[in-house]
Design an enzyme around this catalytic site. Structure first.
Site, PDB file in Angstrom:
ATOM      1  N   HIS A  18     -29.329  40.102  10.759  1.00  0.00           N
ATOM      2  CA  HIS A  18     -27.989  40.089  10.638  1.00  0.00           C
ATOM      3  C   HIS A  18     -27.740  40.896   8.859  1.00  0.00           C
ATOM      4  O   HIS A  18     -27.022  42.139   8.683  1.00  0.00           O
ATOM      5  CB  HIS A  18     -27.159  38.705  10.430  1.00  0.00           C
ATOM      6  CG  HIS A  18     -25.741  39.310  10.653  1.00  0.00           C
ATOM      7  ND1 HIS A  18     -24.872  39.279  11.571  1.00  0.00           N
ATOM      8  CD2 HIS A  18     -25.338  38.537   9.440  1.00  0.00           C
ATOM      9  CE1 HIS A  18     -24.008  39.124  11.421  1.00  0.00           C
ATOM     10  NE2 HIS A  18     -23.723  38.657  10.259  1.00  0.00           N
ATOM     11  N   GLU A  19     -27.931  39.752   8.033  1.00  0.00           N
ATOM     12  CA  GLU A  19     -27.915  40.293   6.311  1.00  0.00           C
ATOM     13  C   GLU A  19     -28.486  42.227   6.313  1.00  0.00           C
ATOM     14  O   GLU A  19     -27.547  43.050   5.399  1.00  0.00           O
ATOM     15  CB  GLU A  19     -27.856  39.365   5.841  1.00  0.00           C
ATOM     16  CG  GLU A  19     -27.313  38.164   5.991  1.00  0.00           C
ATOM     17  CD  GLU A  19     -25.949  38.265   6.302  1.00  0.00           C
ATOM     18  OE1 GLU A  19     -25.031  39.134   5.361  1.00  0.00           O
ATOM     19  OE2 GLU A  19     -25.043  37.167   6.710  1.00  0.00           O
ATOM     20  N   HIS A  22     -25.699  44.306   7.040  1.00  0.00           N
ATOM     21  CA  HIS A  22     -24.457  44.845   6.507  1.00  0.00           C
ATOM     22  C   HIS A  22     -25.338  45.421   5.262  1.00  0.00           C
ATOM     23  O   HIS A  22     -24.660  46.067   4.717  1.00  0.00           O
ATOM     24  CB  HIS A  22     -24.134  43.544   5.972  1.00  0.00           C
ATOM     25  CG  HIS A  22     -23.170  42.375   6.557  1.00  0.00           C
ATOM     26  ND1 HIS A  22     -22.280  43.447   7.717  1.00  0.00           N
ATOM     27  CD2 HIS A  22     -23.378  41.442   6.935  1.00  0.00           C
ATOM     28  CE1 HIS A  22     -22.061  41.886   8.199  1.00  0.00           C
ATOM     29  NE2 HIS A  22     -22.501  41.455   8.557  1.00  0.00           N
TER      30      HIS A  22
END
Length: 445
Positions: A18-19, A22
């Site tokens: 997820h990170e 980003h």
């Protein structure tokens, strides 16, 4: 230890993916990334890679990517163009959406790999149909194979579960195409299914179980009617009051009507037939009394082996199957949230870290394919949850940046601060509810 390890791997992988979504998009949009953190709080391990500090922090329940931003402090004029707050709205939206999108891509990739590699499934055959259940009243019988639900093919028990959940709450009868051994295909109708969430017990509530049960006794409850009559594990009940019995559900239904009445059971024990008498206990069940012997049946191993199936698909079909499953679960998750908001039902299904840890351990013990399926489902849930329009979540930031795109100016610092406080209260409330549900599920007393 396996539960703990599976939980760490699950959370670590999903948060990292997820990170990294980003981070990857932010770098390509020209934004300077200062910190990539797995976990919150005090860093336990840090290292430098390029202009970014990477770290593992003390609290592993999440992570974050910290970007250069003038709202967090003074930014040198030479780097102002790389600050996140200076980016046009579309770039901000791309960075925000990248995290949930990475989890969605991971889930689709896991499903694709699982479908291409192959996995063991259970054919959508009713191993047992409970007497006087919705399934039994609709005409389903033990051994029936359910081929489709409202036109949707159901090759496995999992596909049957998904199809029934998908139709639940519609308020209309559910049409099944069923193949009965020796009788061919025919249609049956289940009554409308009322369900407020993705309910694991749905099939059991309808009266369907996957495992075919025999009339051989697996366990005898101490002090129960069967124990008093001398029944033993391994005994096979062949007749009740002189009438042959070949199906567990039939035996169960007849015993239920005979509470407090003396009955004759014919048993096969070590190849020898014998007859014993017993008086089933009369116990309260709902609004009525039913008879109970106090025995548990053994699985019919021969029939159970016939229900097993190996599923494997070519690369294209595996991808299409994976995308369809991801889309279906995403729709169901969104529908669940909507039902919670609309009538506040299903709140007891909100789960916290303890539930995830327990299920991670159980799926890991069940085998690699089950664990991968669990991992994909949690990844999808994380993607959907993060896109909810709640400040502090990606969905809240997406809401701010969309407003900026439409109005031509950023959301005011005052409004954003107010939203952050509201979002914090909402998230704390959800976390408290999740922990409360966790303790209710797994902590006795």
């Amino acid at each position: 230890m396996l539960t703990l390890l599976a939980f760490i791997v699950t959370l670590g992988l999903l948060v990292t993916v997820h990170e990294y979504g980003h981070y990857w998009v932010a770098k390509r949009c020209g934004v300077k990334v200062l910190t990539f953190s797995i976990g919150f709080g005090k860093p336990l391990l840090t290292w430098r890679r390029g202009e970014t500090t990477w770290q593992l922090a003390m609290l592993p329940l999440g992570g974050y990517v910290r970007m250069l931003d003038e709202r967090d402090g003074t930014v040198p004029a030479s780097e102002a163009a790389r600050a996140f707050n200076r980016q046009p709205p579309l770039k901000k939206i791309a960075v925000v959406v990248a995290g949930p999108l990475a989890n969605l891509i991971l889930a689709c990739g896991l499903y694709w790999g699982l479908n291409a590699w192959g996995y063991d499934g259970i054919r959508a055959i009713a191993g047992q149909v409970v007497a006087d259940s919705p399934a039994a009243r609709a005409g389903l019988r033990s051994g029936d194979e359910i081929l489709s639900v409202d036109g949707r093919a159901t090759a496995t028990w999992d596909q049957l579960f998904i199809a029934l959940i998908d139709t639940a709450g519609s308020g209309t009868p559910v049409s099944l195409v069923v193949r009965t051994p020796g009788q061919g295909e025919h249609a049956v109708q289940l009554p409308p299914i009322a369900v407020a969430q993705i309910e694991p017990q749905l099939l059991g509530r309808l009266g369907l179980t996957a495992a075919p049960l025999s009339t051989r006794i697996a366990n005898v409850a101490p002090g129960g009617a069967a124990a008093r009559a001398g029944l033993q594990p391994g005994d096979r009940i062949t007749a009740l009051n002189g009438e042959p019995i070949g199906d567990w559900s039939v035996l169960q239904a007849r015993i239920a009507r005979l509470g407090g009445t003396e009955i004759r059971l014919t048993l096969a024990r070590a190849g020898v037939l014998k007859t014993v008498t017993a008086v089933p206990d009369s116990v309260r069940h709902g609004a009525r009394n039913i008879g109970r012997l106090g025995i548990a049946p053994a699985v019919d191993e021969a029939r159970w082996a016939q229900h097993q199936v190996r599923l494997q698909f070519g690369p294209i079909e595996a991808l299409l199957q994976g995308l369809d499953k991801a889309w279906t679960y995403t729709r169901l998750t969104l529908a669940m949230f909507w039902r919670m908001l609309a009538d506040r039902t299903g709140l007891d299904q909100i789960s916290g870290p303890l539930t995830i840890a327990v299920y991670a351990g159980e799926s890991a013990r069940a085998g690699l394919s089950v664990y991968i399926d669990f991992l994909a489902l949690i990844s999808l849930s994380l993607a959907v949850l993060n896109l909810l329009p709640i400040p502090l979540l990606d969905g809240g930031h997406l809401m701010y940046h969309t407003a900026e795109l439409l109005t031509g100016r950023p959301v005011s610092a005052r409004l954003e601060a107010l939203g952050q406080r509201i979002g914090l209260l909402v998230l704390l409330g959800l976390m408290a509810l999740a922990l409360f549900n966790d303790f209710n599920r797994f902590i006795p007393g």
